[in-house]
Structure formats: structure tokens, C-alpha cells
Design a protein around this motif. Sequence first.
Motif, mmCIF file in Angstrom:
data_model
loop_
_atom_site.group_PDB
_atom_site.id
_atom_site.type_symbol
_atom_site.label_atom_id
_atom_site.label_comp_id
_atom_site.label_asym_id
_atom_site.label_seq_id
_atom_site.Cartn_x
_atom_site.Cartn_y
_atom_site.Cartn_z
ATOM 1 N N GLY A 1 45.697 51.831 35.735
ATOM 2 C CA GLY A 1 46.047 50.661 34.948
ATOM 3 C C GLY A 1 47.081 49.781 35.635
ATOM 4 N N PHE A 2 48.078 50.408 36.255
ATOM 5 C CA PHE A 2 49.071 49.631 36.998
ATOM 6 C C PHE A 2 48.438 48.966 38.216
ATOM 7 C CE2 PHE A 2 52.402 51.468 34.448
ATOM 8 C CZ PHE A 2 53.407 50.510 34.512
ATOM 9 N N PHE A 3 47.513 49.663 38.856
ATOM 10 C CA PHE A 3 46.800 49.040 39.973
ATOM 11 C C PHE A 3 45.885 47.923 39.465
ATOM 12 C CE2 PHE A 3 42.993 48.736 42.658
ATOM 13 C CZ PHE A 3 43.580 48.380 43.861
ATOM 14 N N GLY A 4 45.136 48.212 38.387
ATOM 15 C CA GLY A 4 44.213 47.222 37.835
ATOM 16 C C GLY A 4 44.912 46.024 37.226
ATOM 17 N N GLY A 5 46.130 46.213 36.739
ATOM 18 C CA GLY A 5 46.896 45.098 36.198
ATOM 19 C C GLY A 5 47.569 44.274 37.275
ATOM 20 N N THR A 6 47.517 44.751 38.505
ATOM 21 C CA THR A 6 48.178 44.086 39.626
ATOM 22 C C THR A 6 47.186 43.440 40.587
ATOM 23 O OG1 THR A 6 49.976 45.696 39.503
ATOM 24 C CG2 THR A 6 49.780 44.433 41.544
ATOM 25 N N SER A 7 46.199 44.208 41.013
ATOM 26 C CA SER A 7 45.296 43.738 42.062
ATOM 27 C C SER A 7 44.490 42.493 41.668
ATOM 28 C CB SER A 7 44.362 44.884 42.471
ATOM 29 O OG SER A 7 43.408 44.448 43.407
ATOM 30 N N PRO A 8 43.711 42.512 40.567
ATOM 31 C CA PRO A 8 42.918 41.311 40.238
ATOM 32 C C PRO A 8 43.774 40.081 39.942
ATOM 33 C CG PRO A 8 42.105 43.227 39.045
ATOM 34 C CD PRO A 8 43.417 43.610 39.645
ATOM 35 N N THR B 1 34.038 35.091 44.088
ATOM 36 C CA THR B 1 33.754 35.837 45.311
ATOM 37 C C THR B 1 34.876 36.808 45.639
ATOM 38 O OG1 THR B 1 32.497 33.947 46.161
ATOM 39 C CG2 THR B 1 33.192 35.607 47.756
ATOM 40 N N ALA B 2 36.131 36.336 45.569
ATOM 41 C CA ALA B 2 37.275 37.186 45.894
ATOM 42 C C ALA B 2 37.418 38.335 44.901
ATOM 43 C CB ALA B 2 38.556 36.352 45.915
ATOM 44 N N MET B 3 37.239 38.037 43.616
ATOM 45 C CA MET B 3 37.308 39.085 42.591
ATOM 46 C C MET B 3 36.198 40.106 42.792
ATOM 47 S SD MET B 3 39.773 38.842 40.344
ATOM 48 C CE MET B 3 40.898 37.658 39.605
ATOM 49 N N GLY B 4 34.987 39.610 43.099
ATOM 50 C CA GLY B 4 33.861 40.517 43.299
ATOM 51 C C GLY B 4 34.124 41.505 44.408
ATOM 52 N N PHE B 5 34.686 41.005 45.503
ATOM 53 C CA PHE B 5 34.982 41.877 46.633
ATOM 54 C C PHE B 5 36.042 42.908 46.252
ATOM 55 C CE2 PHE B 5 36.394 43.241 50.760
ATOM 56 C CZ PHE B 5 35.277 43.115 51.566
ATOM 57 N N THR B 6 37.073 42.465 45.559
ATOM 58 C CA THR B 6 38.175 43.362 45.187
ATOM 59 C C THR B 6 37.723 44.439 44.207
ATOM 60 O OG1 THR B 6 39.713 41.516 45.452
ATOM 61 C CG2 THR B 6 40.516 43.439 44.267
ATOM 62 N N VAL B 7 37.077 43.995 43.132
ATOM 63 C CA VAL B 7 36.669 44.925 42.077
ATOM 64 C C VAL B 7 35.621 45.910 42.575
ATOM 65 C CG1 VAL B 7 35.620 45.069 39.777
ATOM 66 C CG2 VAL B 7 37.262 43.257 40.285
ATOM 67 N N GLU C 1 30.136 42.743 35.192
ATOM 68 C CA GLU C 1 30.972 42.618 33.989
ATOM 69 C C GLU C 1 32.467 42.490 34.301
ATOM 70 O OE1 GLU C 1 31.994 45.647 30.440
ATOM 71 O OE2 GLU C 1 29.874 45.112 30.595
ATOM 72 N N PRO C 2 33.080 43.440 35.036
ATOM 73 C CA PRO C 2 34.516 43.279 35.300
ATOM 74 C C PRO C 2 34.829 42.079 36.172
ATOM 75 C CG PRO C 2 33.616 45.126 36.551
ATOM 76 C CD PRO C 2 32.556 44.695 35.593
ATOM 77 N N VAL C 3 33.923 41.734 37.081
ATOM 78 C CA VAL C 3 34.145 40.574 37.949
ATOM 79 C C VAL C 3 34.250 39.300 37.119
ATOM 80 C CG1 VAL C 3 33.202 39.180 39.829
ATOM 81 C CG2 VAL C 3 32.917 41.658 39.856
ATOM 82 N N ILE C 4 33.298 39.111 36.215
ATOM 83 C CA ILE C 4 33.295 37.908 35.380
ATOM 84 C C ILE C 4 34.468 37.940 34.398
ATOM 85 C CG2 ILE C 4 31.921 36.464 33.845
ATOM 86 C CD1 ILE C 4 30.867 36.809 36.729
ATOM 87 N N HIS C 5 34.821 39.103 33.906
ATOM 88 C CA HIS C 5 35.992 39.219 33.031
ATOM 89 C C HIS C 5 37.258 38.743 33.749
ATOM 90 C CE1 HIS C 5 34.337 42.431 30.009
ATOM 91 N NE2 HIS C 5 33.659 41.302 30.004
ATOM 92 N N TYR C 6 37.459 39.251 34.963
ATOM 93 C CA TYR C 6 38.654 38.870 35.708
ATOM 94 C C TYR C 6 38.619 37.401 36.132
ATOM 95 C CZ TYR C 6 40.206 43.738 36.081
ATOM 96 O OH TYR C 6 40.660 44.999 35.808
ATOM 97 N N ALA C 7 37.426 36.868 36.386
ATOM 98 C CA ALA C 7 37.317 35.476 36.836
ATOM 99 C C ALA C 7 37.473 34.481 35.690
ATOM 100 C CB ALA C 7 35.974 35.260 37.532
#
Length: 433
Positions: free
Chosen positions: A125-132, A145-151, A352-358
Motif C-alpha cells: 500500500g505504501f508502494f502503491g500510494g507512492t509509485s503511481p 502509457t507511463a502508468m501502464g508501464f509502471t503498474v 483496470e488499475p491503469v485507467i483508475h490511476y490515469a
Amino acid sequence: MGLEKGIGEERRWFYPISGFVMGTAITVTGLWTMFYPHIQMHFGLDTTASIVLAATFSGIGSMIVGPPIAGVILDKYGPKINFIIAAISLITGHIFIMKMLLLTQWSVAMRLWYLGSFFVGLGCGFFGGTSPATIGKWFPDKVGTAMGFTVAGTSAGTIVYSPLVASYIKNHGFNGNIFLFFSVISAIFLIGIGLPFWKTPSSNWNPIFSKNTSDINTNITNNFSKDYTLKEAIFDKRFWILYICFTCASFSYMFFTQNVSLIIMEGLSSTMSKEDILSSVVPTFLSVSAISTLAGTFIWGIISDKLGGPWKTLWVVYLLPAILMGAFYLNYHSKILIFLIGAVFYFCGGGEPVIHYAIVPHVFGRKHLGKVMSVLNAFSVGVGVSVGPYVGAYIKDVTGGYYWALIIAIIVRLCGTCCAILGMRFDKIKRLD
């Protein structure tokens, strides 16, 4: 500590690349569904709900507790402190699970299983709350594109670890060395990469281009017309539409994926032995599903950018998995169809997570992204992730099968699809105003 030190804008693609690597290294909760049957046999249990309940504790840590705290720290101090906390939490969680496997009584061991799962989730959670959120700050122009690569790194972890863990269990049994390895790897990658090299740009930063700078910056301004504070975002209708969307989608997705090994065992038990399913089918399925998810995170991020924004993609990545869950259950007696349908399901679910973060920076801007994204995810995705797996397993224990559990998951996901379409219309009206 040098909180301001790190890679600058001239090498900003370092962030999604290293985010992918760290995500691959530390994200092992995708393997939990592989561990459930082994824990069931280790302690001689007849039911599954008490085992799968660990996913709830993991979800509380990974989505409800970790990200909001990480978001506040990120916006004020940058990502370095969060990576230290993530490493400590992951190490603590894996140690608790190691100790659990030394016990013989489930009534005592389950406390360590839940506690360990919570701390592993908290670290993620700490990583996921930081990285995206950091990626969102560095890439206002190519966020999909950047989120997709990261996630994608979270999926790659399952690809790498599934065959290795399955082989280890087959040769040495299910024991604590697995989790000792996970704890060491987590510390090496988070402290070795995240701590020295990651930082956030200034709040008013925009990428510099050698050509057509004004056109691109105009496009960025159109996409991020206003930087909402958390309070302003909460009073916006789109915040609550996204809340419902995220909750429904994560509930149904985790409902299915955290129970998938048990669903496969239910479907194939009439034609294969339990040992063959656990040693060959489930590990191979998890590897195939992880590869499909990895491909999905890359491709759906690009599709989102090409289509002109995440709203046009969100409802699609909700609808298709709902259809495929039904198809999976109708054909789960066939090993070939399990792999084929499962691969397509995870490919779609990877978006799903990519579009959520974007979509969060697309709607609410970048300046307060850490707080807005983490709070929205914590109380939407967090609820879905925490509740979904246990509800699925509980319904299965009560009804004796997964039929009604999957019916509920499909209905919930279709509700999320309708809300995504409604949100797209609201967003269009808001931007015209």
C-alpha cells in the motif's frame, strides 16, 4: 536523507521503468490464491473462508491504511520516506507468515496469517500510494502509457514468482523459506532503487519539449484544467461516481481472482486429482494470467491515450471482464477453455488499475494528486479489495459452490459499468461549463 535528491526531468522515463522493476520484485500478493490450498492441507481444514479472509486484511493494509498515509507524505516530503516504511512493513509481514508455518493449530496460526497478510498489504500500500502518484506528477502528457508501464510490474511479479514458487513447493514443500526470500528481495529493491533515486517534480512543473512546446502544453492544460484540493474533489459529483465505479470493479475483480484457484479446483475435480491441479494447472494458470495482465496494462494504457482520455476506456475494461467471468464458469470443466478465457479476462482486467490511476489526475489535476488519489482509492478500491475475496469464499462455503458467488460478482461489475458511462457524460458537461 536528501529528500530532494533524485533523477531529474531529463531522465524522467527512469521512473516508470524502475517502478516496473520494484513492482515486480515486491508484489507477491497475487500468489496468495496459490497458497490457500496448501494452507488448507497444512492445517487440515475443510472450509476456505477463514483462509481467504487474509485477503481482507491484506486489502485493508494495501488500499485503506497505506495509500492515504503515503499520499500525505508524498505530497509533503516526496517518495523516499514511503519506500522505507514499505520495506519495513513487507519484511515484518513475511516474518509473521514464516512463524505461522511453524505452528500446527489453526486457531493460533490464523492470527499470524492475518497479521502477516496485513503488513505485507501495508507495504504494498505504501508502494502503491507512492509509485503511481509520482508517475502522474512526472507524466502529465503521457499518463496512460507511463502508468501502464509502471503498474505492469505488479503483474510481472506473478509471472516471475509463480513457476519458481511452484517448483520450490513441489521439491521442498510449503515452508517459511518462501517468505524469507520475499522479505530479502523487498528490502533490496525498495532501499536500493527507490530510496536514492526517486523524487517528485515541483508542483508547477511541465515537461520541456524541443518542438511544438506551446501546442503540447496547451493540450496538457486542456486535460488538466484545474488542480482540485481534496475538499474540492469531494464536493464534485465525479468523485463519487468514480468512488462507485472503483468499488464495484475492485470488488468483483478481487472476488474472482483471489478465489480463482479454488474455482479451478471445483471445475476440474471431476477429471483431475487435487494434487495434479495444484502442482500443474494452478501455477501455469497464474503464469498465463499474469502474462495476460502484463500485456493488458501496457496496451490499455496506450489505448487510453489514443482514444483521448481514460473516460472512453473505463466502461470497456469494466464490461468485458463481466462477460468473461460468466463464460469462465460455464466452461470451467475444460482445462483448455479455462486457460483461453482466463487469458482474455486477465488481459482486459489488466487495464483496470491503469485507467483508475490515469483518470484521477485527468479529472482532478496533479498538484494534490497524492491526497486525492490515495483517499479515493482507499475508500473505494480498498473496500472492494478487502471485502470481495472473503464474500466470494463465504458464499461458496454456504452454498457449496461458486455459482451464486459469480452471479453476484457479475451484477456488481455491470453496475460499475453503468456508472462509468454516466461519469463520462458528467465529465463532458463539466468541461463544457
